[in-house]
Design a protein around this motif. Sequence first.
Motif, short mmCIF file in Angstrom:
data_model
loop_
_atom_site.label_atom_id
_atom_site.label_comp_id
_atom_site.label_asym_id
_atom_site.label_seq_id
_atom_site.Cartn_x
_atom_site.Cartn_y
_atom_site.Cartn_z
N LEU A 37 0.87 -1.18 0.00
CA LEU A 37 0.00 0.00 0.00
C LEU A 37 0.90 1.23 0.00
O LEU A 37 1.63 1.47 0.96
CB LEU A 37 -0.91 0.03 1.23
CG LEU A 37 -1.74 1.30 1.40
CD1 LEU A 37 -2.70 1.50 0.22
CD2 LEU A 37 -2.51 1.25 2.72
N THR A 39 1.05 5.09 0.21
CA THR A 39 0.25 6.20 0.72
C THR A 39 0.97 7.50 0.41
O THR A 39 2.10 7.69 0.84
CB THR A 39 0.04 6.06 2.24
OG1 THR A 39 -0.52 4.76 2.50
CG2 THR A 39 -0.88 7.11 2.78
N THR A 67 -1.14 -1.13 -4.43
CA THR A 67 -2.34 -0.32 -4.27
C THR A 67 -1.88 1.06 -3.82
O THR A 67 -1.04 1.18 -2.93
CB THR A 67 -3.29 -0.92 -3.21
OG1 THR A 67 -3.67 -2.23 -3.63
CG2 THR A 67 -4.52 -0.07 -3.02
N THR A 68 -2.41 2.09 -4.46
CA THR A 68 -2.01 3.46 -4.15
C THR A 68 -3.19 4.23 -3.58
O THR A 68 -4.29 4.16 -4.12
CB THR A 68 -1.48 4.17 -5.40
OG1 THR A 68 -0.41 3.41 -5.94
CG2 THR A 68 -1.00 5.57 -5.08
N LYS A 69 -2.94 4.94 -2.50
CA LYS A 69 -3.96 5.80 -1.90
C LYS A 69 -3.36 7.20 -1.78
O LYS A 69 -2.25 7.36 -1.28
CB LYS A 69 -4.37 5.27 -0.53
CG LYS A 69 -5.54 6.03 0.05
CD LYS A 69 -6.51 5.11 0.73
CE LYS A 69 -7.70 5.93 1.20
NZ LYS A 69 -8.78 5.13 1.65
N HIS A 70 -4.08 8.19 -2.29
CA HIS A 70 -3.60 9.56 -2.30
C HIS A 70 -4.47 10.41 -1.38
O HIS A 70 -5.69 10.31 -1.40
CB HIS A 70 -3.64 10.11 -3.73
CG HIS A 70 -2.99 11.44 -3.86
ND1 HIS A 70 -3.71 12.58 -4.06
CD2 HIS A 70 -1.70 11.81 -3.80
CE1 HIS A 70 -2.89 13.62 -4.12
NE2 HIS A 70 -1.66 13.17 -3.97
N TYR A 71 -3.80 11.22 -0.57
CA TYR A 71 -4.46 12.13 0.36
C TYR A 71 -4.13 13.56 -0.08
O TYR A 71 -3.14 14.13 0.37
CB TYR A 71 -3.98 11.87 1.79
CG TYR A 71 -4.38 10.50 2.30
CD1 TYR A 71 -5.51 10.36 3.10
CD2 TYR A 71 -3.64 9.37 1.98
CE1 TYR A 71 -5.89 9.11 3.56
CE2 TYR A 71 -4.03 8.11 2.44
CZ TYR A 71 -5.15 8.00 3.22
OH TYR A 71 -5.53 6.76 3.67
N GLY A 106 -8.78 10.40 1.96
CA GLY A 106 -7.96 9.88 0.88
C GLY A 106 -8.77 9.47 -0.32
O GLY A 106 -9.99 9.35 -0.27
N LYS A 107 -8.06 9.26 -1.41
CA LYS A 107 -8.65 8.77 -2.65
C LYS A 107 -7.95 7.49 -3.02
O LYS A 107 -6.73 7.45 -3.17
CB LYS A 107 -8.47 9.79 -3.77
CG LYS A 107 -9.24 11.07 -3.53
CD LYS A 107 -9.05 12.02 -4.68
CE LYS A 107 -9.83 13.30 -4.40
NZ LYS A 107 -9.65 14.29 -5.44
N ASP A 108 -8.74 6.42 -3.16
CA ASP A 108 -8.17 5.13 -3.54
C ASP A 108 -7.90 5.17 -5.03
O ASP A 108 -8.81 5.35 -5.83
CB ASP A 108 -9.16 4.02 -3.20
CG ASP A 108 -8.57 2.64 -3.39
OD1 ASP A 108 -7.43 2.54 -3.87
OD2 ASP A 108 -9.26 1.67 -3.05
N ARG A 111 -5.65 -0.64 -7.77
CA ARG A 111 -4.55 -1.60 -7.87
C ARG A 111 -4.01 -1.67 -9.27
O ARG A 111 -4.73 -1.47 -10.23
CB ARG A 111 -5.05 -3.00 -7.50
CG ARG A 111 -5.05 -3.24 -6.07
CD ARG A 111 -5.34 -4.71 -5.84
NE ARG A 111 -5.11 -4.87 -4.43
CZ ARG A 111 -4.39 -5.81 -3.90
NH1 ARG A 111 -3.90 -6.74 -4.64
NH2 ARG A 111 -4.18 -5.86 -2.62
#
Length: 117
Positions: A37, A39, A67-71, A106-108, A111
């Motif tokens: 992940l 982040t 998997t990338t999550k952007h805040y 955050g924005k998922d 994958r």
Amino acid sequence: MGGDADGMTADRWGFISKNYTAEATQDLRALRGVPVLLTLAGHDINVDTADTDRIYRKVLDAGGALTTKHYPDATHSLLKQSIEQSDLKTTLTALFSPPRSLFADGKDLGRGSNATP
């Protein structure tokens, strides 16, 4: 901030001077096939998030385990930038608001290589 005129403490300068040439790409290769992940914070002054995202995708995307999550509104600590900029606001929010209100939403980004910011 407790540092010099530029806001840099001696401890911070020590950390930067020891790590500015750090290269983790070899270590990332060892994670191929392992779920990761990533982040990323939109207001991170410690990490070049665009470069980090590019490298992680290049090295890890082939296995589809990234998997990338952007805040977008977050700082390096994932606090909302508007809150972290003020010690008073951070303290009052932590004391009198639900704990989650300190942190940015955050924005998922999904994958694998189909994930785009």
